[in-house]
Design an enzyme around this catalytic site. Sequence first.
Site, PDB file in Angstrom:
ATOM      1  N   SER A 192       0.838  -1.193   0.000  1.00 16.36           N
ATOM      2  CA  SER A 192       0.000   0.000   0.000  1.00 16.36           C
ATOM      3  C   SER A 192       0.875   1.246   0.000  1.00 16.36           C
ATOM      4  CB  SER A 192      -0.921   0.000   1.218  1.00 16.36           C
ATOM      5  OG  SER A 192      -0.151   0.271   2.373  1.00 16.36           O
ATOM      6  N   LYS A 193       0.211   2.377  -0.062  1.00 22.51           N
ATOM      7  CA  LYS A 193       0.901   3.656  -0.180  1.00 22.51           C
ATOM      8  C   LYS A 193       2.037   3.825   0.825  1.00 22.51           C
ATOM      9  CE  LYS A 193      -1.273   6.773  -3.080  1.00 22.51           C
ATOM     10  NZ  LYS A 193      -0.812   5.964  -4.237  1.00 22.51           N
ATOM     11  N   ARG A 194       1.815   3.327   2.042  1.00 23.39           N
ATOM     12  CA  ARG A 194       2.850   3.580   3.052  1.00 23.39           C
ATOM     13  C   ARG A 194       4.163   2.864   2.724  1.00 23.39           C
ATOM     14  NH1 ARG A 194       3.170  -0.640   7.024  1.00 23.39           N
ATOM     15  NH2 ARG A 194       1.462  -2.068   6.567  1.00 23.39           N
ATOM     16  N   GLY A 215       5.577   3.202  -0.059  1.00 20.43           N
ATOM     17  CA  GLY A 215       6.204   3.979  -1.144  1.00 20.43           C
ATOM     18  C   GLY A 215       5.373   3.862  -2.401  1.00 20.43           C
TER      19      GLY A 215
END
Length: 498
Positions: free
Chosen positions: A257-259, A261
């Site tokens: 997911s986004k976290r 990167g």
Amino acid sequence: MPTNPPARTARVRYAPSPTGSVHVGNAHTALFNYLFSRRHQGRFVYRLEDTDRSREVAGAADTQMAQLRLLGITWDEGPDVGGPYGPYRQSERSQRYQEALDRVEASGRGYRCYCSAERLAAMRAEQAQAGRPPRYDGRCRHLSSGERAVHANDPYVLRLAVPEIGETVVSDLIRGDVHFQHSELDDFVIQKSDGTPLYNFGVVVDDHEMAITHVIRGDEHLANTPKQLLLYDALGWKPPVFAHIPMLLAADRAKLSKRHGATALVDFLEQGILPEALVNYLGLLGFSPPDGREMLDLDELCQVFDLTRVQRSAAVYDPKKLEWLNTQYLKGWPAARVADRVRPVLAARGILPDAPPEAPPTIDFVAAVDMVRERAHTLVDLAAGLAFLYAPITTYDPAGAAKHFGPGAAERLRDLAAALEETSDWSHDALEARYSELAEAWHVSRGALIHPTRLAITGTTVGPSLFACLAALGPALVVPRLHSAAAWILQEHSEPEA
Ligand code: GLU
């Protein structure tokens, strides 16, 4: 044991919803479908699952297609290219869904459920409290015709009557047989009260009508597959073969997911990853060719791809490996090919304007790329490494200046400028020899000449060989840069004005 697919024409599909840019997990799925279709001389269908208008992002459908094309992935049939099994947008297929829904209802395998949202919510709350999974209790399944007549004008959803006993077995090409007990499935909704079919229903109708032979998709859909098989059965259709490919996990084994990167395809490309490296990387995520090769282009992947060599366990996304591959491409390709890729990156960053103000045509761009690529992991690194060639140097690395731009350095740089103006051979080796001569003649170390020169002509203390940099810039840029660094030093060391 999973076996290789039969020889009839394979038809596979990729079915994204237009809700944003292409996530790397979707690109992985699209790529595996593409590889499979090419490997088996089959057809690759692109289908747009655009029935959920509330989640749709304007323009996303076109953007997604453009983004996949950047990777070299193309399809034989789809909303943009047409084909004999269209329409390829679910939003244009309502009529077909309705016909199939009517058939399921008429066969008695589907039934109308009139339960109110409140009743369903209360039921779910009760189940949650009792620690049971949420499941429809089947109340409307057994309504008498008299009871149904009472509801004749009420809103309803259509549910599939799942057999109460027995099991449905998903014979997956990658995972083998996966058993789902019917007691674990409830009578799921196949049509909403507004008439739209649910995902599981639409997908079955489309896959059947588009003559899909192999459904290759992420294994987060495995739990949907028994429901889809029950629908094939209810409709009297032969189901396709299923192959659930491993989901992509981050190094911490959480869903990517986004976290973690970059997760969108375009993020990777913007970071300066070559599409070829990304394709290579994604192609080997969860799949390994028999010969263990690590560098394969799209064509080579098409030749070796084999679903039976796709692993079952989750594939862990490793940014270091991707960067390593990218580095191999940047180093291994002919410099001219790398140069073509880095040019737009330089232009986008304003480093390489249409008509560079300072850069004379003497700079050999390809040679310059060849010079800096040794240290670059991405196109962005490469662009940064080339920037000094094209922009006048106006600032100097402070630590470097403290070390190499002491009071005497201005004079030294001017002497060097004068000496270099007299130098006719600007090849790497001749310049290197010239610096040795000068160091000897001036009784200083080579470093005492090399370090200030590098700082003066690049603004930094690190980079490729100084002599390669000098050769790339040529006297027309080097001499003025030495003079402006000298002027900067004098300015820095002059007494502040009263
Ligand atoms: N629209 C679904 C998705 O994007 C497709 C699932 C499928 O391939 O059946 O995940």
